[in-house]
Design an enzyme around this catalytic site. Structure first.
Site, PDB file in Angstrom:
ATOM      1  N   HIS A 178      12.832  -2.229  -1.319  1.00 46.17           N
ATOM      2  CA  HIS A 178      11.981  -1.685  -2.386  1.00 46.17           C
ATOM      3  C   HIS A 178      12.706  -0.518  -3.057  1.00 46.17           C
ATOM      4  CE1 HIS A 178       8.671   0.230  -4.471  1.00 46.17           C
ATOM      5  NE2 HIS A 178       8.025  -0.919  -4.363  1.00 46.17           N
ATOM      6  N   GLY A 208       1.263  -2.934  -6.246  1.00 47.33           N
ATOM      7  CA  GLY A 208       1.157  -1.624  -5.611  1.00 47.33           C
ATOM      8  C   GLY A 208      -0.223  -1.025  -5.809  1.00 47.33           C
ATOM      9  N   TRP A 267       0.813  -1.227   0.000  1.00 46.19           N
ATOM     10  CA  TRP A 267       0.000   0.000   0.000  1.00 46.19           C
ATOM     11  C   TRP A 267       0.843   1.272   0.000  1.00 46.19           C
ATOM     12  CZ3 TRP A 267      -5.327   0.089   2.923  1.00 46.19           C
ATOM     13  CH2 TRP A 267      -6.200  -0.761   2.247  1.00 46.19           C
ATOM     14  N   LYS A 268       2.163   1.157   0.178  1.00 48.14           N
ATOM     15  CA  LYS A 268       3.042   2.332   0.180  1.00 48.14           C
ATOM     16  C   LYS A 268       2.527   3.365   1.195  1.00 48.14           C
ATOM     17  CE  LYS A 268       4.237   1.119  -4.508  1.00 48.14           C
ATOM     18  NZ  LYS A 268       4.799   1.513  -5.777  1.00 48.14           N
TER      19      LYS A 268
HETATM   20  P1  PGA Z   1       2.809  -0.750  -8.829  1.00 48.72           P
HETATM   21  O1  PGA Z   1       3.844  -0.887  -7.622  1.00 48.72           O
HETATM   22  O2  PGA Z   1       2.020  -2.041  -8.890  1.00 48.72           O
HETATM   23  O3  PGA Z   1       1.957   0.436  -8.458  1.00 48.72           O
HETATM   24  O4  PGA Z   1       3.623  -0.530 -10.068  1.00 48.72           O
HETATM   25  C1  PGA Z   1       4.491  -2.117  -7.367  1.00 48.72           C
HETATM   26  C2  PGA Z   1       5.474  -1.926  -6.255  1.00 48.72           C
HETATM   27  O5  PGA Z   1       6.069  -0.839  -6.161  1.00 48.72           O
HETATM   28  O6  PGA Z   1       5.672  -2.840  -5.438  1.00 48.72           O
END
Ligand code: PGA
Length: 239
Positions: A92, A215, A10-11
């Site tokens: 990451h 993500g 989820w960042k």
């Molecule tokens: P994304 O991110 O699916 O939005 O490209 C993947 C990630 O950074 O793990």
């Protein structure tokens, strides 16, 4: 057969209003017991998510390399575990651009193991180029401590594909997955970078990976559940 594995990242998204979304994801995951599902969340949301949905493994998105100390603003691996996390994403690319080098990441992996967490280690080349396999193999070796063990999952995330809506050719993902398996044997290899429900089956079946690190598309229950279901319908490569 390795079990398929889908992890949401989820960042820096999500406060307590997102708990119903997490709960829907947990319910859908329970209906697909042959797929391992986990959600990595901002540290502030971990305890509430674990309490609300004890069936879904919840992880952190980074930890400090030290077990404790004068590191204002940082979170130690044991703190994630204390909040209820069972895994953590390390290395990451969004942490690497903030300054984490391979050696620090290797120390973070060791710290996470010491705290009893599973590790999802991200590796991936910056630019799309012919040297990618060699670059990523070297990055992997440098990012692991000497004593790593089977509580490890690798996420191959080409940096140029993350959040960009562009995907690598599945045959290139397959070559990378095979090279990483040469390094690590039976460890599960995931693909991450701009995955959607529409593209996940191709990444698994033609890219030869064991699952996905997702993500943006993990932020909505509908799209993340569609990805989990698509992965559940795929035939995985033989172990
Ligand atoms: P994304 O991110 O699916 O939005 O490209 C993947 C990630 O950074 O793990």
């Amino acid at each position: 057969m390795r079990r398929p594995y889908v992890i949401g990242n989820w960042k820096m998204h999500g406060i307590s209003t997102a708990l119903p979304t997490i709960s829907r994801i947990a319910t859908a995951a329970q209906r697909l017991p042959h797929v391992d599902v986990a959600l990595c969340l901002p540290a502030t949301l971990i305890h509430r998510a674990v309490t609300a949905v004890p069936t879904l493994p919840i992880g952190g998105e980074d930890c400090h390399a030290e077990p404790d100390g004068a590191h204002t603003g940082s979170v130690a691996a044991a703190m994630l575990g204390d909040a209820g996390a069972s895994l953590v994403i390390l290395g990451h690319s969004e942490r690497r651009v903030e300054g984490d080098g391979d050696a620090v990441i290797a120390r973070k992996v060791a710290a996470a193991y010491s705290a009893g967490l599973d590790v999802v280690l991200c590796v991936g080349e910056q630019e799309r180029d012919a040297d990618a396999v060699r670059t990523v193999r070297a990055q992997l070796r440098r990012s692991l401590p000497r004593d790593f063990h089977d509580r490890l999952t690798i996420a191959y995330e080409p940096v140029w594909a993350i959040g960009k809506g562009i995907l690598p050719d599945p045959s290139d993902v397959l070559a990378m997955a095979n090279a990483l398996r040469e390094e690590l044997g039976d460890t599960r290899i995931l693909y991450g970078g701009s995955v959607t429900a529409a593209t996940s089956a191709a990444m698994i079946e033609d890219g030869g990976v064991d699952g996905l690190l997702v993500g943006k598309a993990s932020l909505s229950a509908d799209s993340f559940i569609a990805i989990i279901q698509a992965v559940g319908d795929c035939a995985l490569p033989a172990a």
